[in-house]
Design an enzyme around this catalytic site. Sequence first.
Site, mmCIF file in Angstrom:
data_model
loop_
_atom_site.group_PDB
_atom_site.id
_atom_site.type_symbol
_atom_site.label_atom_id
_atom_site.label_comp_id
_atom_site.label_asym_id
_atom_site.label_seq_id
_atom_site.Cartn_x
_atom_site.Cartn_y
_atom_site.Cartn_z
ATOM 1 N N ARG A 243 -1.990 8.041 1.992
ATOM 2 C CA ARG A 243 -0.525 8.169 2.088
ATOM 3 C C ARG A 243 -0.120 9.375 2.946
ATOM 4 O O ARG A 243 0.913 9.340 3.606
ATOM 5 C CB ARG A 243 0.077 8.245 0.679
ATOM 6 C CG ARG A 243 0.025 6.894 0.006
ATOM 7 C CD ARG A 243 0.259 6.916 -1.483
ATOM 8 N NE ARG A 243 0.059 5.553 -2.018
ATOM 9 C CZ ARG A 243 -0.061 5.260 -3.289
ATOM 10 N NH1 ARG A 243 0.014 6.201 -4.202
ATOM 11 N NH2 ARG A 243 -0.238 4.001 -3.661
ATOM 12 N N TYR A 362 3.400 -0.223 3.595
ATOM 13 C CA TYR A 362 1.952 -0.214 3.299
ATOM 14 C C TYR A 362 1.481 1.101 2.662
ATOM 15 O O TYR A 362 2.156 2.105 2.709
ATOM 16 C CB TYR A 362 1.083 -0.658 4.464
ATOM 17 C CG TYR A 362 1.095 0.013 5.810
ATOM 18 C CD1 TYR A 362 1.575 1.283 6.040
ATOM 19 C CD2 TYR A 362 0.552 -0.688 6.894
ATOM 20 C CE1 TYR A 362 1.530 1.852 7.302
ATOM 21 C CE2 TYR A 362 0.502 -0.132 8.173
ATOM 22 C CZ TYR A 362 0.997 1.157 8.360
ATOM 23 O OH TYR A 362 0.942 1.706 9.600
ATOM 24 N N GLU A 363 0.290 0.988 2.042
ATOM 25 C CA GLU A 363 -0.299 2.084 1.240
ATOM 26 C C GLU A 363 0.662 2.596 0.157
ATOM 27 O O GLU A 363 0.716 3.786 -0.157
ATOM 28 C CB GLU A 363 -0.814 3.192 2.161
ATOM 29 C CG GLU A 363 -1.926 2.636 3.056
ATOM 30 C CD GLU A 363 -2.782 3.659 3.739
ATOM 31 O OE1 GLU A 363 -2.919 4.772 3.205
ATOM 32 O OE2 GLU A 363 -3.345 3.323 4.793
ATOM 33 N N GLY A 364 1.396 1.646 -0.402
ATOM 34 C CA GLY A 364 2.343 1.961 -1.472
ATOM 35 C C GLY A 364 3.759 1.990 -0.931
ATOM 36 O O GLY A 364 4.096 2.836 -0.107
#
Length: 380
Positions: A243, A362-364
């Site tokens: 992140r 993306y990635e949370g």
Amino acid sequence: MDFSLSEEHQMIRQAARDFAQNELLPGVIERDETQTFPKEQIKKLGELGFLGMMTDPKYNGSGMDTLSYVIAMEELSKVDASASVVVSVNNSLVCWGLETFGNEEQKQKYLTRLASGEVIGAFCLSEPEAGSDATSQKTTAIDKGDHYILNGTKNWITNGGTADIYLVIAQTDKEKGHKGINALIVEKGMEGFEIGPKENKLGIRGSDTHSLIFNDVKVPKENRIGEDGFGFKFAMKTLSGGRIGIAAQALGIAAGAYDLALKYSKQRKAFGTEIANHQAIAFKLADMHTQIEAARHLVYKAAWEKDKGKNYDLSGAMAKLYASQVAMDVTVEAVQIHGGNGYVKDYHVERLMRDAKITQIYEGTSEIQKIVISRSILRN
Ligand code: COS
């Protein structure tokens, strides 16, 4: 406190900036339009050490710190976020994950090739029905003694077609919930491993996003990362660092759009003067500049915490949440400042606006970051 960058960090910024201008900028519009993966550019980034920036030199990495990595991400993303996402995934999800949690054999066999850029990697967590709700893994890795049998589908996998090494999260023991999940190293070409069609995306169109299908794939047990049941923690810990990389990407997209808007506003004339002389435009530039600087502080702080060995779950989530919002806001304003020209491809800002959106997903997603942030502040 010292906000100045060391000479080494300044050199890394210059090297990444030069690479972006000389190698990424040519053809970036065409690659976006034709959804062409920047193969040659990624190969060169590997040769220059950008694909294993934080990896120990004994595994062919560059042995740099996280701040170096985010500075490079920022500069590359100003020009080509399709290329920078490859750098991000390979560095912070795949190489970092393997170096931190893999065993020596796995590092010798896989990390050495990934960090040098000889091959690239993919991180496979999301599924058709498990994106944000990451504990609901439907992909199964059934324990068969000396190997696992892997079945299921993964979705929206960055580097899905071009990677050679895949870190796949799968459920071994459903009864144990997230404690029954494992992370397995899967190689391209393993029998039963099929790469699905490429996604036709809004942004980062040069990056290579696929679904992956596993049909009775036999994965040796020595390819499991960590102890039995460590897979979900592996995914969470690795994503926490990932992140920071995506936050840096968002920062770079915003900064790239701002640079273009600033330049344009000093050249384009309306009502007898350069548009920068109109307060309507000057105030937009003031807001954009301030937002970018605030995002940069959050991103660098998260990288600094990681380098200092502190817990960076909160700072990484805040950096990603804020920088991705800034990327959206700034790119929309950059298009607005460009007026009609902003809406056509030649001026780059419309692409940056499309690319910005994925950083909130993306990635949370941003909503997931708010879960992480709120849980953290309420816990303390
Ligand atoms: N580091 C280490 N462990 C972590 C962690 C972290 N950053 N975050 C969660 N965990 C652990 C928890 O401690 C818990 O373990 P214990 O039961 O042993 O304490 C376990 O993971 C499950 O956590 P939790 O109960 O909080 O799970 P939830 O289902 O509530 O989900 C969120 C937590 C929402 C934060 C998680 O599912 C998530 O991050 N989802 C988004 C996934 C994502 O980023 N998808 C994009 C895919 S990559 S493009």
